[in-house]
Design an enzyme around this catalytic site. Structure first.
Site, PDB file in Angstrom:
ATOM      1  N   CYS A   2       0.846  -1.183   0.000  1.00  0.00           N
ATOM      2  CA  CYS A   2       0.000   0.000   0.000  1.00  0.00           C
ATOM      3  C   CYS A   2       0.883   1.236   0.000  1.00  0.00           C
ATOM      4  CB  CYS A   2      -0.913   0.024   1.227  1.00  0.00           C
ATOM      5  SG  CYS A   2      -2.013  -1.408   1.375  1.00  0.00           S
ATOM      6  N   GLY A  28      -0.640   0.389  -5.042  1.00  0.00           N
ATOM      7  CA  GLY A  28      -1.950  -0.215  -4.825  1.00  0.00           C
ATOM      8  C   GLY A  28      -2.985   0.353  -5.753  1.00  0.00           C
ATOM      9  N   ASN A 101       0.627   0.664   5.856  1.00  0.00           N
ATOM     10  CA  ASN A 101       1.236  -0.153   4.816  1.00  0.00           C
ATOM     11  C   ASN A 101       2.016  -1.259   5.494  1.00  0.00           C
ATOM     12  OD1 ASN A 101       2.525  -1.176   2.493  1.00  0.00           O
ATOM     13  ND2 ASN A 101       4.211   0.270   2.704  1.00  0.00           N
ATOM     14  N   GLY A 102       1.671  -2.501   5.212  1.00  0.00           N
ATOM     15  CA  GLY A 102       2.395  -3.614   5.805  1.00  0.00           C
ATOM     16  C   GLY A 102       1.468  -4.740   6.192  1.00  0.00           C
ATOM     17  N   TYR A 257      11.355  -4.464  -7.297  1.00  0.00           N
ATOM     18  CA  TYR A 257      10.104  -4.419  -8.059  1.00  0.00           C
ATOM     19  C   TYR A 257       9.176  -3.279  -7.693  1.00  0.00           C
ATOM     20  CZ  TYR A 257       5.547  -6.040  -9.799  1.00  0.00           C
ATOM     21  OH  TYR A 257       4.332  -6.124 -10.410  1.00  0.00           O
ATOM     22  N   THR A 303       9.701  -2.287 -15.002  1.00  0.00           N
ATOM     23  CA  THR A 303      10.669  -2.237 -13.913  1.00  0.00           C
ATOM     24  C   THR A 303      12.041  -2.739 -14.306  1.00  0.00           C
ATOM     25  OG1 THR A 303       8.765  -2.826 -12.543  1.00  0.00           O
ATOM     26  CG2 THR A 303      10.873  -2.688 -11.446  1.00  0.00           C
ATOM     27  N   ASP A 365      13.733  -9.744 -16.945  1.00  0.00           N
ATOM     28  CA  ASP A 365      12.621  -9.345 -16.072  1.00  0.00           C
ATOM     29  C   ASP A 365      13.178  -9.046 -14.686  1.00  0.00           C
ATOM     30  OD1 ASP A 365      10.058  -8.717 -15.365  1.00  0.00           O
ATOM     31  OD2 ASP A 365       9.187 -10.641 -15.941  1.00  0.00           O
ATOM     32  N   ASP A 366      12.406  -8.275 -13.898  1.00  0.00           N
ATOM     33  CA  ASP A 366      12.880  -7.934 -12.555  1.00  0.00           C
ATOM     34  C   ASP A 366      12.841  -9.143 -11.637  1.00  0.00           C
ATOM     35  OD1 ASP A 366      10.046  -7.947 -11.488  1.00  0.00           O
ATOM     36  OD2 ASP A 366       9.917  -6.264 -12.864  1.00  0.00           O
TER      37      ASP A 366
END
Length: 507
Positions: A2, A28, A101-102, A257, A303, A365-366
């Site tokens: 988030c 998000g 966030n978490g 990412y 990314t 790719d990442d």
């Protein structure tokens, strides 16, 4: 994952909160919300959807005040519901609004304690509401009519004693001020900054420094692990370390990412980190595959571009943009349902045939999570005329679930879980697969900051959970909660009738 933001200002803050959420949208896309405070009165708007869709002119006009917090969300338990859009509000004590966030790894125990010991009701499945009520209880037990910074910091100390996991928080108390704090391991990022305007000094707390940059705020610092910052209603800023033994252990997947490349996290440039990932990956190819026959390096947007460009430069191989991306499709590894996910990959990317035709192509790719996207991209490259398709990942194999706020799939749905690299290569259908080594990834991220970061959370790669409380039973329960079948059954239609809620005078 988030995104959070808070602004304590001397002028109207609604536009700055909106602008900050726009640049944090990558964190998000499930829901968005803003709460502002006007002379002790709270105004809220939140709903499912992107920032630009949740807020329009009539909503913004009602979000009055010189202090406010905002949130962009994707669900960390699999369900998508406007009922769990943040910020959350509790009226006792004082009236507290909080965005988080978490993920709390002891959420179930806390939920019981909040009910039985604190006599507080939890109305959603979100651990953010649990955290809010823990913080509220820690303030309430001080039994004071007027709060000062020491009362706030004591409450944060109580949160750290009771809560486990990764969390970055911004909260607001009418007529008191705005608070930001970070878990004792510093797993999730949070920064704060200031700017001077004609009417005085304004402060912003946000998940990433890019939110400060775009709104004209100067970065003061990252919050240290366990640290709290408090800005009172008079504009006085105070900080305090609120954890007894903090250890800076940021999530390394932020650098791989999630974070925007133009952000600085814990004094580390995300862009430079990804550039060094490309150099490290090129060095591995030189060691392990000196006689390669790669004709062109093509990134999987967006990314991986920085790493892919450096890799091509180090190998002396042409770099080309081979995929055109539809920017209106969200990130695929967090989408519920394998059928929806497969369809969205084809809608998201389209190959440019001329860049693939009759060439041995190295796709970069990442990271590789489920493998669904990688399988289809490899097939797209073959369909576009590539002779051979190789795949390189800027990160090691993702073998374990994330428990600190990134809604990765269940372990059984990770393509690398229980497989060797050769078996992953066969499952993806590429001609050769190259993964970054974990030590190289760590060195790439902390290049010039070895004295600043104690260690990184690398649990998705090595299964070592730094909080020390993640048990086999916890992972088993997580496996069930994150399976695709549970995600699909839990999906709820968005609440299209949601309106602005004036928390003191509903309209």
């Amino acid at each position: 994952m988030c995104g959070i933001v808070g602004v304590a200002g001397t002028s109207s803050v609604n536009q700055w909160l909106y602008d900050a959420l726009l640049v944090l949208q990558h964190r998000g896309q499930d829901a968005a919300g803003i709460v502002t405070c006007e002379r002790g009165k709270l105004h809220m708007r939140k709903d499912s959807g992107l920032v630009r869709d949740v807020f329009n002119t009539r909503h913004m006009l009602r979000l009055l005040g010189t202090m406010g917090i905002g949130h962009v969300r994707y669900p960390t338990a699999g369900a998508s519901s406007s009922a769990e859009a943040q910020p959350f509000y509790v009226n006792s004590p004082y009236g507290i609004v909080l965005a988080h966030n978490g993920n709390l790894t002891n959420a179930e125990d806390l939920k019981r304690d909040v009910l039985v010991d604190d006599l507080r009701h939890i109305n959603t499945q979100s651990d953010s509401e649990i955290l809010l009520n823990v913080f509220a209880h820690e303030l309430q037990i001080q039994n004071k009519l007027r709060l000062d910074e020491q009362d706030i910091f004591s409450a944060v100390e109580g949160v750290h004693r009771r809560c486990r996991g990764g969390y970055a928080v911004v909260a607001m108390i009418p007529s008191v001020g705005m608070i930001g704090f970070r878990d004792p391991h510093g797993i999730r990022p949070v920064v704060y900054g200031q700017r001077q305007i004609a009417t005085g000094t304004e402060y912003m707390i946000a998940s990433e420094s890019v939110a400060l940059d775009t709104c004209g705020f100067q970065l003061i610092a990252d919050l240290a692990p366990g640290e709290a910052v408090f800005i009172d209603v008079d504009g006085k800023l105070s900080t305090k370390q609120c954890a007894p033994q903090p250890v800076l252990s940021p999530c390394i997947f932020e650098f791989v990412y999630f974070a925007r490349p133009d952000s600085i996290i814990d004094n580390i440039s995300v862009h430079k980190s990804r550039s060094r990932m490309g150099k490290k990956l090129a060095a591995k190819i030189k060691r392990a595959w000196p006689n390669h026959d790669i004709d062109v390096v093509i990134p999987v947007p967006d990314t991986s571009r920085t790493a892919a460009l450096q890799l091509a430069n180090q190998l002396g191989i042409p770099y080309a943009e081979g995929f055109i991306k539809n920017r209106y499709i969200g990130r695929t590894f967090i989408m519920p349902g394998q059928t929806v996910r497969k369809k969205s990959v084809r809608q998201k990317l389209n190959p440019i045939d001329l860049e693939f035709r009759k060439k041995n192509v190295l796709l970069v790719d990442d990271s590789i999570v489920r493998g669904t996207t990688s399988q289809q991209i490899i097939q797209m490259a073959r369909d576009a005329g590539a002779k051979k398709v190789y795949l390189a990942s800027a990160a090691p194999p993702v073998r374990y679930p994330n428990v600190y706020g990134i809604d990765m799939p269940a372990a059984s749905e990770l393509i690398a879980h229980g497989r060797t690299e050769r078996e992953i290569e066969q499952a993806l259908g590429c001609d050769r697969l190259i993964f970054q080594d974990l030590n190289d990834l760590i060195e790439a991220v902390q290049k010039k900051n070895k004295s600043l970061v104690d260690r990184f959370d690398t649990s998705v790669f090595d299964g070592v959970y730094i909080t020390g409380d993640v048990t086999a039973d916890y992972l088993s329960a997580l496996e069930q909660a994150r399976s695709d079948s549970v995600r699909q059954s839990a999906l709820a239609p968005p609440n299209t009738d949601a309106n602005v809620i004036d928390l003191h005078n509903s309209v």
